[in-house]
Design a protein around this motif. Structure first.
Motif, PDB file in Angstrom:
ATOM      1  N   PHE A 215      47.521  29.708  40.172  1.00 29.01           N
ATOM      2  CA  PHE A 215      47.313  30.315  38.855  1.00 29.01           C
ATOM      3  C   PHE A 215      46.329  29.567  37.950  1.00 29.01           C
ATOM      4  CE2 PHE A 215      51.768  31.579  39.952  1.00 29.01           C
ATOM      5  CZ  PHE A 215      51.470  32.897  40.208  1.00 29.01           C
ATOM      6  N   CYS A 216      46.065  30.184  36.812  1.00 27.01           N
ATOM      7  CA  CYS A 216      45.150  29.609  35.833  1.00 27.01           C
ATOM      8  C   CYS A 216      45.820  29.713  34.470  1.00 27.01           C
ATOM      9  CB  CYS A 216      43.841  30.396  35.846  1.00 27.01           C
ATOM     10  SG  CYS A 216      42.612  29.768  34.676  1.00 27.01           S
ATOM     11  N   GLU A 217      45.512  28.785  33.599  1.00 27.33           N
ATOM     12  CA  GLU A 217      46.133  28.765  32.271  1.00 27.33           C
ATOM     13  C   GLU A 217      45.306  29.543  31.253  1.00 27.33           C
ATOM     14  OE1 GLU A 217      49.135  27.578  31.596  1.00 27.33           O
ATOM     15  OE2 GLU A 217      49.289  27.153  33.747  1.00 27.33           O
ATOM     16  N   GLU A 220      41.604  34.436  29.881  1.00 24.51           N
ATOM     17  CA  GLU A 220      40.372  35.164  30.191  1.00 24.51           C
ATOM     18  C   GLU A 220      40.062  35.094  31.685  1.00 24.51           C
ATOM     19  OE1 GLU A 220      38.628  36.794  27.732  1.00 24.51           O
ATOM     20  OE2 GLU A 220      40.186  36.162  26.330  1.00 24.51           O
ATOM     21  N   CYS A 221      41.069  34.896  32.498  1.00 25.93           N
ATOM     22  CA  CYS A 221      40.826  34.699  33.930  1.00 25.93           C
ATOM     23  C   CYS A 221      41.722  35.626  34.743  1.00 25.93           C
ATOM     24  CB  CYS A 221      41.106  33.242  34.300  1.00 25.93           C
ATOM     25  SG  CYS A 221      40.770  32.840  36.026  1.00 25.93           S
ATOM     26  N   ARG A 222      41.177  36.159  35.821  1.00 22.05           N
ATOM     27  CA  ARG A 222      41.960  37.058  36.689  1.00 22.05           C
ATOM     28  C   ARG A 222      43.050  36.322  37.447  1.00 22.05           C
ATOM     29  NH1 ARG A 222      39.476  42.060  40.044  1.00 22.05           N
ATOM     30  NH2 ARG A 222      41.330  43.163  39.342  1.00 22.05           N
ATOM     31  N   PHE A 242      36.809  36.102  36.262  1.00 18.33           N
ATOM     32  CA  PHE A 242      37.338  34.752  36.392  1.00 18.33           C
ATOM     33  C   PHE A 242      36.894  33.940  35.182  1.00 18.33           C
ATOM     34  CE2 PHE A 242      36.733  35.711  41.071  1.00 18.33           C
ATOM     35  CZ  PHE A 242      38.072  35.627  41.416  1.00 18.33           C
ATOM     36  N   CYS A 243      37.605  32.853  34.885  1.00 18.71           N
ATOM     37  CA  CYS A 243      37.098  31.890  33.911  1.00 18.71           C
ATOM     38  C   CYS A 243      35.939  31.147  34.598  1.00 18.71           C
ATOM     39  CB  CYS A 243      38.204  30.925  33.495  1.00 18.71           C
ATOM     40  SG  CYS A 243      38.753  29.839  34.828  1.00 18.71           S
ATOM     41  N   SER A 244      35.202  30.330  33.844  1.00 19.62           N
ATOM     42  CA  SER A 244      33.999  29.725  34.453  1.00 19.62           C
ATOM     43  C   SER A 244      34.373  28.782  35.603  1.00 19.62           C
ATOM     44  CB  SER A 244      33.156  29.018  33.396  1.00 19.62           C
ATOM     45  OG  SER A 244      33.970  28.158  32.656  1.00 19.62           O
ATOM     46  N   LYS A 245      35.479  28.079  35.441  1.00 16.13           N
ATOM     47  CA  LYS A 245      35.920  27.153  36.493  1.00 16.13           C
ATOM     48  C   LYS A 245      36.228  27.920  37.796  1.00 16.13           C
ATOM     49  CE  LYS A 245      39.852  24.372  37.735  1.00 16.13           C
ATOM     50  NZ  LYS A 245      41.279  24.278  37.450  1.00 16.13           N
ATOM     51  N   HIS A 246      36.943  29.012  37.659  1.00 17.61           N
ATOM     52  CA  HIS A 246      37.314  29.748  38.872  1.00 17.61           C
ATOM     53  C   HIS A 246      36.182  30.617  39.411  1.00 17.61           C
ATOM     54  CE1 HIS A 246      41.544  28.602  37.801  1.00 17.61           C
ATOM     55  NE2 HIS A 246      41.405  28.233  39.059  1.00 17.61           N
ATOM     56  N   GLU A 247      35.261  30.995  38.529  1.00 16.73           N
ATOM     57  CA  GLU A 247      34.072  31.698  39.000  1.00 16.73           C
ATOM     58  C   GLU A 247      33.326  30.769  39.966  1.00 16.73           C
ATOM     59  OE1 GLU A 247      33.149  34.859  38.495  1.00 16.73           O
ATOM     60  OE2 GLU A 247      31.342  34.543  39.715  1.00 16.73           O
TER      61      GLU A 247
HETATM   62 ZN   LIG Z   1      40.705  30.515  35.816  1.00 15.53          ZN
END
Ligand SMILES: [Zn+2]
Length: 257
Positions: A215-217, A220-222, A242-247
């Motif tokens: 998951f992501c905190e 703004e992320c899928r 995705f957020c920029s990190k997960h993109e």
């Molecule tokens: Zn994310």
């Protein structure tokens, strides 16, 4: 990408799942081999139904203890009818169910490059040591990954006001009235939006398997772990990014081969 093939098992009792769109989504997103199967629970050794029934849970405030199923409970598993909308929901320990399912995957398909994703109407729950009770879960990650369509509807909470209004009056009339008032703000059974939301959970299952990061905190992320239906609908239907990190980690994954 670690995964070279994804096998996705449909849930035939949930007609909202647009499995062909999901297949296309996976192929377009990951450019990997994708195979769709009708259901995990078809053409599988009959023994599985007894094992699945033994993962039922009855007490929300006690950790898992193996249930000895009745003949009727085993029969219910064999039929795999959709009981998710009944008042009396059947609950399953998600990790126990995951372990059970993994034992019934044929040996030649037990390969870390093959990710099995099982869609099911069974309501998966996990025991949380921090508040010492079970909670409904939409996704049980790793391989096989289980995604519960009932969990998607039941796990993220509806608006607080919804519950408050219901508290004063439980009648069928009042419930219908409240459901009408809040319509669209959360996923319901037979909701046509379910399939698109499912794509987000499938992405989460794949990313978790590839990176080991759950998951992501970031809302703004899928990959955001939505606690509220409102957040779920925002991250999976409106924002869809995705957020920029997960993109960046997504790009890395698809560029490795
Ligand atoms: Zn994310």
């Amino acid at each position: 990408m670690k995964i070279s093939k994804i096998i996705i098992y449909d849930e035939p009792t949930v007609p909202e799942i647009q499995i062909n769109r999901i297949e296309k989504f996976l192929k377009d997103t990951f450019h990997t081999d994708v195979e769709v199967r009708r259901s995990f629970f078809e053409n599988v050794n009959d023994e599985i139904f007894q094992k699945v029934a033994s993962t039922r849970i009855f007490e929300l405030k006690k950790p898992f203890s193996k249930h000895i199923p009745t003949e009727l409970e085993i029969q219910i598993e064999r039929k795999n009818t959709d009981n998710s909308q009944n008042e009396e929901k059947v609950l399953y320990d998600g990790f126990e169910l995951q372990k059970t399912i993994s034992k019934f995957i044929p040996t030649d398909e037990q390969n870390q490059n093959v990710l099995h994703i099982i869609l099911t109407n069974k309501l998966t729950c996990t025991f949380d040591e921090s508040d010492f009770r079970y909670h409904a879960r939409a996704l049980i990650g790793t391989n096989p990954s289980i995604i519960s369509t009932t969990g998607i509807i039941e796990a993220p909470a509806k608006p607080k006001e919804y519950y408050l209004e219901l508290m004063t009056d439980f009648s069928k009339e009042k419930t219908d009235e409240i459901n009408k008032k809040y319509k669209g703000e959360f996923l319901e059974y037979n909701d046509p939006r379910l399939s698109e939301v499912l794509e987000g959970y499938i992405l989460q299952a794949i990313m978790y398997y590839e990176t080991g990061e759950a998951f992501c905190e970031n809302k703004e992320c899928r990959l955001y772990n939505a606690h509220w239906q409102k957040e779920l609908l925002y991250s999976q239907l409106k924002n869809k990014k995705f957020c920029s990190k997960h993109e960046e980690s997504f790009r890395k994954i698809i560029n490795q081969s």
